[in-house]
Write an enzyme that holds these catalytic residues in place. Sequence first.
Site, PDB file in Angstrom:
ATOM      1  N   ASP A  46     -26.500  68.801  71.332  1.00  0.00           N
ATOM      2  CA  ASP A  46     -25.857  69.280  70.114  1.00  0.00           C
ATOM      3  C   ASP A  46     -25.214  70.647  70.346  1.00  0.00           C
ATOM      4  O   ASP A  46     -25.881  71.611  70.705  1.00  0.00           O
ATOM      5  CB  ASP A  46     -26.880  69.376  68.981  1.00  0.00           C
ATOM      6  CG  ASP A  46     -26.237  69.376  67.612  1.00  0.00           C
ATOM      7  OD1 ASP A  46     -25.223  70.074  67.431  1.00  0.00           O
ATOM      8  OD2 ASP A  46     -26.734  68.674  66.717  1.00  0.00           O
ATOM      9  N   SER A  90     -21.989  68.331  62.770  1.00  0.00           N
ATOM     10  CA  SER A  90     -22.709  67.334  63.563  1.00  0.00           C
ATOM     11  C   SER A  90     -22.776  65.958  62.911  1.00  0.00           C
ATOM     12  O   SER A  90     -22.880  64.947  63.606  1.00  0.00           O
ATOM     13  CB  SER A  90     -24.137  67.816  63.841  1.00  0.00           C
ATOM     14  OG  SER A  90     -24.129  68.946  64.666  1.00  0.00           O
TER      15      SER A  90
END
Length: 483
Positions: A46, A90
């Site tokens: 991430d 995200s």
Amino acid sequence: MTRRKFSVAGCSVAITLMLAACGSDAKKEEVVAEAPPKNVIFFLGDGMGLTTMTAARIYSVGEDGSLTMDTLPETAFVKTFSNDAQVTDSAPSMAAYMTGVKMNNEVISMSANTVAIDPGTDANGNKLVNKCGTGNGTPATTLLELAKAKGFAAGVVSTARVTHATPAATYAHICHRDLENDIAAALVPGGTGYNSALGTTGLEVVLGGGAQFFTPFKSGGKRSDDRDLVAELKAKSYTIANNATDFKAVDPAKTDRLFGVFTSSHMSYDLDRDAAKEPSLAEMTTKAMDVLAKNKKGYFLMVEGGRIDHALHETTAKKALQDTVAFDNAIKAAIEKAKLTDPTLANTLIVVTADHDHTLVLNGYAKRTGKTAAGNPGVLGVVKNYVTGAVEKDLDGAPYSIIGFGNGENRTQSSRAAMASLDETVTSANTYHQEAVIRTTAGNETHGGTDVFLGAIGKGSETFLGTIDNTKVFGLVKTAGGL
């Protein structure tokens, strides 16, 4: 070589004919070769942009070294923009990988027309009330759901909360990523809010942080409906692991379903992790593989290095780089374990990528530093002239660090002359916030909009090449994994 193949085939036919002519009363048995399992492991770092990868490489093994992800034979660049933004968050970026659909920022695995609506506040003061409304988009099928529909096993592993945007995009469908109580409920077979696309028995493995969204408010959690989802999962025959001791005691051979949340919120940064309390990402990954491998058809496993992103938002580079290395260690462990049963990875696809970039940069014409070690801050140090080794100075006569950020909380509001004493003992500290060009509130450095790296190895990996949109990854994984 060809002549020998024909000869063996001819002998085989002759033997078969002779046996048939013998008129034996032995039972005829047809032997059907069992198809090997097809496995997909999708690694998501991430926020792991290319500059973060580069800095992590130097930090860990020096400029000449290679991380495991550097050695993956097939590579591509991935475009990350979302349906409504040049710079994605995200939720839609991971959902694009999982569903092949471009969606709006904040949206979890829904159709492109879904509008992200902020949650309302519940009676306990938490913004967790679902206000998505009716008719606000439709669910977009995920790779994990396709795997379950094929009879495969499936699992989710993360160092973030398992209800956070990246893991949620694999198994939940909702208009806003912050609705983590609803997302948690999607994991409980038979319960209110369960995602029936996960099958009657649910996911085989869920490991990470985020216990607060599975726990009622009266017991210290954030659920206002008084449901204890951990107890519900236990009643559905899940083995529960609350700490590293529980986790290590789990015998995959005797475990069909495993649920482990080791912290109330996100798991600790790898720099701060107490191994007696929290397993590493590599340990969670390999145990998940052991549990999932019991399914003879195959499995789909998503593994997220979730805290790389959080450290970058904080502009604490050392934490981000260490978490990137921990992520890379998990990739290495997974490849090694996969090769024990599938030596050439002929039936296993491993993909490594990121959902978006950050604003981390490498400043100046720094001399090579080598890896970070005791007495050597490495890439965490200040810029030194590559010819003379002298500390470089800015226009105000002050040193500056190799790593900086485009935006972040640490920005000098006047001349940097006051920072003339800045040195490497400061810039290499675990909690040092690197300087930024544009000042933001604490912890709110932003994502970046540049392309990210994708590496792949194993079955179908040769199809990942060039510069591709994040939605295209969905189809490539689907085809390679037989989903």
